[in-house]
Write a protein that holds these residues in place. Structure first.
Motif, PDB file in Angstrom:
ATOM      1  N   ARG A 214       0.841  -1.208   0.000  1.00  0.00           N
ATOM      2  CA  ARG A 214       0.000   0.000   0.000  1.00  0.00           C
ATOM      3  C   ARG A 214       0.874   1.255   0.000  1.00  0.00           C
ATOM      4  NH1 ARG A 214      -3.536  -3.212   3.338  1.00  0.00           N
ATOM      5  NH2 ARG A 214      -2.660  -2.396   5.275  1.00  0.00           N
ATOM      6  N   TYR A 215       1.986   1.211   0.725  1.00  0.00           N
ATOM      7  CA  TYR A 215       2.918   2.348   0.682  1.00  0.00           C
ATOM      8  C   TYR A 215       3.414   2.591  -0.743  1.00  0.00           C
ATOM      9  CZ  TYR A 215       7.470   4.594   0.648  1.00  0.00           C
ATOM     10  OH  TYR A 215       8.541   5.413   0.322  1.00  0.00           O
ATOM     11  N   VAL A 216       3.704   1.510  -1.452  1.00  0.00           N
ATOM     12  CA  VAL A 216       4.257   1.636  -2.800  1.00  0.00           C
ATOM     13  C   VAL A 216       3.266   2.278  -3.758  1.00  0.00           C
ATOM     14  CG1 VAL A 216       5.102   0.350  -4.808  1.00  0.00           C
ATOM     15  CG2 VAL A 216       5.849  -0.296  -2.500  1.00  0.00           C
ATOM     16  N   PHE A 217       1.991   1.873  -3.689  1.00  0.00           N
ATOM     17  CA  PHE A 217       1.036   2.261  -4.721  1.00  0.00           C
ATOM     18  C   PHE A 217       0.045   3.346  -4.313  1.00  0.00           C
ATOM     19  CE2 PHE A 217       2.446  -1.926  -6.137  1.00  0.00           C
ATOM     20  CZ  PHE A 217       2.655  -1.693  -7.492  1.00  0.00           C
ATOM     21  N   LEU A 218      -0.053   3.655  -3.026  1.00  0.00           N
ATOM     22  CA  LEU A 218      -1.039   4.650  -2.595  1.00  0.00           C
ATOM     23  C   LEU A 218      -0.360   5.951  -2.173  1.00  0.00           C
ATOM     24  CD1 LEU A 218      -3.409   2.388  -0.433  1.00  0.00           C
ATOM     25  CD2 LEU A 218      -3.598   2.977  -2.868  1.00  0.00           C
ATOM     26  N   PRO A 219      -1.093   7.059  -2.185  1.00  0.00           N
ATOM     27  CA  PRO A 219      -0.538   8.342  -1.727  1.00  0.00           C
ATOM     28  C   PRO A 219      -0.117   8.282  -0.265  1.00  0.00           C
ATOM     29  CG  PRO A 219      -2.592   8.670  -2.944  1.00  0.00           C
ATOM     30  CD  PRO A 219      -2.469   7.200  -2.701  1.00  0.00           C
ATOM     31  N   ASP A 220       0.832   9.110   0.104  1.00  0.00           N
ATOM     32  CA  ASP A 220       1.363   9.085   1.464  1.00  0.00           C
ATOM     33  C   ASP A 220       0.298   9.375   2.511  1.00  0.00           C
ATOM     34  OD1 ASP A 220       3.822   8.910   3.160  1.00  0.00           O
ATOM     35  OD2 ASP A 220       3.232  10.961   3.686  1.00  0.00           O
ATOM     36  N   GLY A 221      -0.718  10.158   2.147  1.00  0.00           N
ATOM     37  CA  GLY A 221      -1.765  10.511   3.087  1.00  0.00           C
ATOM     38  C   GLY A 221      -2.585   9.326   3.569  1.00  0.00           C
ATOM     39  N   MET A 222      -2.526   8.203   2.847  1.00  0.00           N
ATOM     40  CA  MET A 222      -3.312   7.023   3.226  1.00  0.00           C
ATOM     41  C   MET A 222      -2.729   6.300   4.434  1.00  0.00           C
ATOM     42  SD  MET A 222      -5.991   6.747   1.344  1.00  0.00           S
ATOM     43  CE  MET A 222      -6.477   5.031   1.512  1.00  0.00           C
ATOM     44  N   LYS A 223      -1.562   6.707   4.879  1.00  0.00           N
ATOM     45  CA  LYS A 223      -0.951   6.042   6.034  1.00  0.00           C
ATOM     46  C   LYS A 223      -1.769   6.225   7.310  1.00  0.00           C
ATOM     47  CE  LYS A 223       2.138   9.960   7.018  1.00  0.00           C
ATOM     48  NZ  LYS A 223       3.556  10.403   7.000  1.00  0.00           N
ATOM     49  N   VAL A 224      -2.642   7.237   7.346  1.00  0.00           N
ATOM     50  CA  VAL A 224      -3.450   7.474   8.546  1.00  0.00           C
ATOM     51  C   VAL A 224      -4.422   6.313   8.795  1.00  0.00           C
ATOM     52  CG1 VAL A 224      -3.263   9.968   8.315  1.00  0.00           C
ATOM     53  CG2 VAL A 224      -5.194   8.770   7.250  1.00  0.00           C
ATOM     54  N   ASN A 225      -4.689   5.518   7.759  1.00  0.00           N
ATOM     55  CA  ASN A 225      -5.606   4.388   7.910  1.00  0.00           C
ATOM     56  C   ASN A 225      -4.919   3.134   8.435  1.00  0.00           C
ATOM     57  OD1 ASN A 225      -8.016   5.663   6.857  1.00  0.00           O
ATOM     58  ND2 ASN A 225      -7.038   5.591   4.849  1.00  0.00           N
ATOM     59  N   GLU A 226      -3.597   3.167   8.527  1.00  0.00           N
ATOM     60  CA  GLU A 226      -2.878   2.019   9.067  1.00  0.00           C
ATOM     61  C   GLU A 226      -2.981   2.003  10.586  1.00  0.00           C
ATOM     62  OE1 GLU A 226      -1.882  -0.201   7.014  1.00  0.00           O
ATOM     63  OE2 GLU A 226      -2.151   1.027   5.208  1.00  0.00           O
ATOM     64  N   VAL A 227      -2.735   0.864  11.183  1.00  0.00           N
ATOM     65  CA  VAL A 227      -2.899   0.698  12.631  1.00  0.00           C
ATOM     66  C   VAL A 227      -2.023   1.685  13.398  1.00  0.00           C
ATOM     67  CG1 VAL A 227      -2.604  -0.885  14.572  1.00  0.00           C
ATOM     68  CG2 VAL A 227      -3.526  -1.727  12.392  1.00  0.00           C
ATOM     69  N   ALA A 228      -0.778   1.860  12.973  1.00  0.00           N
ATOM     70  CA  ALA A 228       0.141   2.761  13.663  1.00  0.00           C
ATOM     71  C   ALA A 228       0.100   4.186  13.115  1.00  0.00           C
ATOM     72  CB  ALA A 228       1.564   2.230  13.567  1.00  0.00           C
ATOM     73  N   GLY A 229      -0.688   4.411  12.076  1.00  0.00           N
ATOM     74  CA  GLY A 229      -0.736   5.735  11.460  1.00  0.00           C
ATOM     75  C   GLY A 229       0.511   6.062  10.673  1.00  0.00           C
ATOM     76  N   GLN A 230       1.361   5.071  10.438  1.00  0.00           N
ATOM     77  CA  GLN A 230       2.609   5.227   9.695  1.00  0.00           C
ATOM     78  C   GLN A 230       2.810   4.008   8.796  1.00  0.00           C
ATOM     79  OE1 GLN A 230       4.510   7.958   9.801  1.00  0.00           O
ATOM     80  NE2 GLN A 230       3.288   8.940  11.429  1.00  0.00           N
ATOM     81  N   TRP A 231       3.704   4.169   7.821  1.00  0.00           N
ATOM     82  CA  TRP A 231       3.975   3.044   6.934  1.00  0.00           C
ATOM     83  C   TRP A 231       4.913   2.016   7.566  1.00  0.00           C
ATOM     84  CZ3 TRP A 231       0.430   2.630   3.599  1.00  0.00           C
ATOM     85  CH2 TRP A 231      -0.074   3.724   2.896  1.00  0.00           C
ATOM     86  N   GLU A 232       5.776   2.431   8.458  1.00  0.00           N
ATOM     87  CA  GLU A 232       6.661   1.530   9.200  1.00  0.00           C
ATOM     88  C   GLU A 232       7.495   0.625   8.286  1.00  0.00           C
ATOM     89  OE1 GLU A 232       4.622   0.331  13.259  1.00  0.00           O
ATOM     90  OE2 GLU A 232       3.253  -0.089  11.600  1.00  0.00           O
ATOM     91  N   LEU A 233       8.174   1.199   7.330  1.00  0.00           N
ATOM     92  CA  LEU A 233       8.960   0.406   6.389  1.00  0.00           C
ATOM     93  C   LEU A 233      10.107  -0.327   7.082  1.00  0.00           C
ATOM     94  CD1 LEU A 233       9.162   2.730   3.257  1.00  0.00           C
ATOM     95  CD2 LEU A 233       7.646   0.779   3.650  1.00  0.00           C
ATOM     96  N   ARG A 235      10.251  -1.463  10.178  1.00  0.00           N
ATOM     97  CA  ARG A 235       9.715  -2.618  10.890  1.00  0.00           C
ATOM     98  C   ARG A 235       9.275  -3.695   9.909  1.00  0.00           C
ATOM     99  NH1 ARG A 235       5.613  -1.778  15.822  1.00  0.00           N
ATOM    100  NH2 ARG A 235       7.567  -0.915  16.624  1.00  0.00           N
ATOM    101  N   THR A 236       8.743  -3.279   8.776  1.00  0.00           N
ATOM    102  CA  THR A 236       8.342  -4.246   7.753  1.00  0.00           C
ATOM    103  C   THR A 236       9.539  -5.082   7.306  1.00  0.00           C
ATOM    104  OG1 THR A 236       6.543  -2.839   6.934  1.00  0.00           O
ATOM    105  CG2 THR A 236       7.405  -4.500   5.425  1.00  0.00           C
ATOM    106  N   ALA A 237      10.657  -4.418   7.039  1.00  0.00           N
ATOM    107  CA  ALA A 237      11.865  -5.130   6.614  1.00  0.00           C
ATOM    108  C   ALA A 237      12.360  -6.084   7.701  1.00  0.00           C
ATOM    109  CB  ALA A 237      12.957  -4.130   6.241  1.00  0.00           C
ATOM    110  N   LEU A 238      12.314  -5.626   8.951  1.00  0.00           N
ATOM    111  CA  LEU A 238      12.780  -6.458  10.058  1.00  0.00           C
ATOM    112  C   LEU A 238      11.897  -7.692  10.242  1.00  0.00           C
ATOM    113  CD1 LEU A 238      13.741  -3.757  12.729  1.00  0.00           C
ATOM    114  CD2 LEU A 238      15.298  -5.265  11.472  1.00  0.00           C
ATOM    115  N   VAL A 239      10.588  -7.499  10.198  1.00  0.00           N
ATOM    116  CA  VAL A 239       9.669  -8.629  10.405  1.00  0.00           C
ATOM    117  C   VAL A 239       9.807  -9.643   9.267  1.00  0.00           C
ATOM    118  CG1 VAL A 239       7.253  -9.328  10.536  1.00  0.00           C
ATOM    119  CG2 VAL A 239       8.028  -7.292  11.761  1.00  0.00           C
ATOM    120  N   LEU A 240       9.821  -9.172   8.032  1.00  0.00           N
ATOM    121  CA  LEU A 240       9.943 -10.096   6.902  1.00  0.00           C
ATOM    122  C   LEU A 240      11.301 -10.790   6.903  1.00  0.00           C
ATOM    123  CD1 LEU A 240       8.236  -8.096   3.999  1.00  0.00           C
ATOM    124  CD2 LEU A 240       7.294  -9.945   5.378  1.00  0.00           C
ATOM    125  N   GLY A 241      12.350 -10.035   7.245  1.00  0.00           N
ATOM    126  CA  GLY A 241      13.671 -10.653   7.341  1.00  0.00           C
ATOM    127  C   GLY A 241      13.711 -11.717   8.420  1.00  0.00           C
TER     128      GLY A 241
END
Length: 262
Positions: A214-233, A235-241
């Protein structure tokens, strides 16, 4: 030599998959069909200008496409190879377990690339989703690779609990479908879910995959709909790694050439 054998095995895996027309159709058609259904039924717009629910589903469903393709294909394929004796026969050849796994990963990587191309094409051509700029494509690249590796290794590890290849699809699809509902793929925004479900979803990779795409394809303003209100890239890399490492360890511990080795 191991890499050479792995590449050769990968070519064989791709050729075998291409011969099974039913598998080809359903592997690529089902996620695209779900995207068409969700995107058409839930076509309303969000407060963010130019963003509709169909755009959100187009981005989020990439995570589902990768999970479905990598996790299920790897798990079911390994269960089938073990049951029909393919693994046992390969064990008597120069192919090592590493070469075999590499061959499977090449198949899954090729299928995942094709799956993602189909889903992005549907999002762009049918629902008018905008393509991201160059910097977002770089994020897409590492996110895609980590997602494919993590899901493939986990599918291989979970295949050890599949006793019969004919039941592999049913068993492997249970976690796949369940995770879509709690990870913000089928239900968006994820903040509509109970807090404890969001906490459970954050343990598994699908939530981070969907959020990342969603971060890749949606406008930055859409991050407010995420649980943390941020894209958290980060943390995403750490969890997937971390899940890549967990999947690799599980594969090393559970891999067996035949049923008798269990």
């Amino acid at each position: 030599m191991t890499i050479t054998h792995g590449i050769s095995r990968g070519r064989v895996e791709i050729l075998q998959f291409r011969r099974d027309r039913t598998a080809v159709v359903f592997t690529f058609a089902f996620p695209a069909l779900l995207l068409l259904l969700f995107g058409t039924i839930f076509g309303d717009s969000y407060d963010q200008p130019g963003v509709s629910a169909s755009h959100v589903f187009s981005a989020s469903m990439i995570a589902y496409g990768i999970l479905s393709t990598a996790f299920v294909t790897m798990g079911a394929g390994l269960a089938m190879d073990r049951e029909d004796g393919t693994l046992k026969r390969l064990h008597g050849t120069p192919i090592t377990s590493t070469s075999y796994v590499l061959g499977k990963l090449i198949l899954v990587l090729a299928l995942s690339v094709a799956e993602v191309v189909v889903l992005i094409a549907v999002g762009v051509l049918v629902f008018g989703m905008s393509l991201p700029d160059a910097s977002h494509w770089l994020t897409f690249l590492w996110l895609f690779l980590l997602s494919v590796v993590a899901c493939s290794l986990l599918g291989m590890a979970v295949s050890t609990i599949v006793r019969h290849a004919r039941t592999a699809g049913a068993i492997l699809n249970v976690p796949v479908v369940a995770l879509q509902f709690i990870s913000g793929v089928f239900i968006y925004p994820p903040t509509e879910l109970p807090h404890w479900l969001n906490a459970v979803a954050s343990i598994f990779p699908v939530k981070w995959m969907a959020q990342g795409f969603r971060y890749v394809f949606l406008p930055d303003g859409m991050k407010v709909n995420e649980v943390a209100g941020q894209w958290e890239l980060g943390r995403t890399a750490l969890v997937l790694g971390a899940w890549c490492v967990v999947g690799l360890v599980l594969c090393l511990v559970t891999f067996r050439w035949s049923e008798r080795d269990r």
